[in-house]
Scaffold this motif. Structure first.
Motif, PDB file in Angstrom:
ATOM      1  N   MET A   1       0.811  -1.283   0.068  1.00  0.00           N
ATOM      2  CA  MET A   1      -0.039  -0.103   0.039  1.00  0.00           C
ATOM      3  C   MET A   1       1.055   1.347   0.160  1.00  0.00           C
ATOM      4  O   MET A   1       1.718   1.225   0.712  1.00  0.00           O
ATOM      5  CB  MET A   1      -0.996   0.150   1.375  1.00  0.00           C
ATOM      6  CG  MET A   1      -1.823   1.274   1.426  1.00  0.00           C
ATOM      7  SD  MET A   1      -2.832   1.123   2.944  1.00  0.00           S
ATOM      8  CE  MET A   1      -3.828  -0.125   2.593  1.00  0.00           C
ATOM      9  N   THR A   5      -2.554   5.920  -0.714  1.00  0.00           N
ATOM     10  CA  THR A   5      -3.713   5.292  -0.214  1.00  0.00           C
ATOM     11  C   THR A   5      -3.887   5.010   1.378  1.00  0.00           C
ATOM     12  O   THR A   5      -5.085   5.065   1.658  1.00  0.00           O
ATOM     13  CB  THR A   5      -3.402   3.823  -0.830  1.00  0.00           C
ATOM     14  OG1 THR A   5      -3.303   3.828  -2.272  1.00  0.00           O
ATOM     15  CG2 THR A   5      -4.748   2.864  -0.611  1.00  0.00           C
ATOM     16  N   ASP A   9      -7.097   6.190   3.311  1.00  0.00           N
ATOM     17  CA  ASP A   9      -7.865   5.385   4.308  1.00  0.00           C
ATOM     18  C   ASP A   9      -7.939   6.005   5.748  1.00  0.00           C
ATOM     19  O   ASP A   9      -8.940   5.831   6.363  1.00  0.00           O
ATOM     20  CB  ASP A   9      -7.192   3.815   4.279  1.00  0.00           C
ATOM     21  CG  ASP A   9      -7.278   3.219   2.842  1.00  0.00           C
ATOM     22  OD1 ASP A   9      -8.205   3.662   2.210  1.00  0.00           O
ATOM     23  OD2 ASP A   9      -6.671   2.274   2.697  1.00  0.00           O
ATOM     24  N   ASP A  62      -4.241  12.188  -6.330  1.00  0.00           N
ATOM     25  CA  ASP A  62      -3.751  10.852  -6.923  1.00  0.00           C
ATOM     26  C   ASP A  62      -4.439  10.743  -8.262  1.00  0.00           C
ATOM     27  O   ASP A  62      -4.593   9.641  -8.837  1.00  0.00           O
ATOM     28  CB  ASP A  62      -4.386   9.891  -6.007  1.00  0.00           C
ATOM     29  CG  ASP A  62      -4.058   8.521  -6.407  1.00  0.00           C
ATOM     30  OD1 ASP A  62      -2.840   8.433  -6.691  1.00  0.00           O
ATOM     31  OD2 ASP A  62      -4.784   7.518  -5.665  1.00  0.00           O
TER      32      ASP A  62
END
Length: 116
Positions: A1, A5, A9, A62
């Motif tokens: 990961m 990301t 999260d 992103d």
């Protein structure tokens, strides 16, 4: 990961915690004879606002696609709820209709996120 990301999260988790605080704070007031805007509602609304903007920023960084109409709708509702709770925090009680409106807008905002 990757780091982006992971950051998204974590911000999403904060967003869900803000929702839980806002909705939980409102539901607790439903049984009171004289409901008020409690600290959980204020902090939850502000966490929702900041983390929601953070999620959009992280998606933009992103190069993720996001629905501008959905995000705009959620932003307007979140700003309105945050305004309602911050302005009415100073009163010792609020009308039941206002509490119902805050609760319905909070659940509706979650519905927009999940069902749209």
């Amino acid at each position: 990961m990757d780091a982006l990301t992971w950051a998204r999260d974590v911000v999403l988790l904060l967003h869900l915690i803000g929702f839980a605080a806002l909705l939980g704070g409102a539901i607790v007031q439903l049984r009171d004879r004289e409901p008020l805007v409690n600290a959980a509602m204020v902090h939850g609304a502000l966490v929702q606002l900041v983390s929601g903007v953070g999620l959009v920023v992280l998606d933009e960084v992103d190069d993720q696609d996001w629905d501008a109409l959905q995000v705009g709708t959620k932003l307007v509702v979140t700003l309105f709820v945050a305004l309602l709770v911050v302005v009415n925090r100073r009163y010792s009680s609020i009308p039941r209709g206002l509490l119902a409106m805050i609760t319905v807008l909070t659940v509706g905002n979650a519905a927009v996120a999940v069902l749209w």
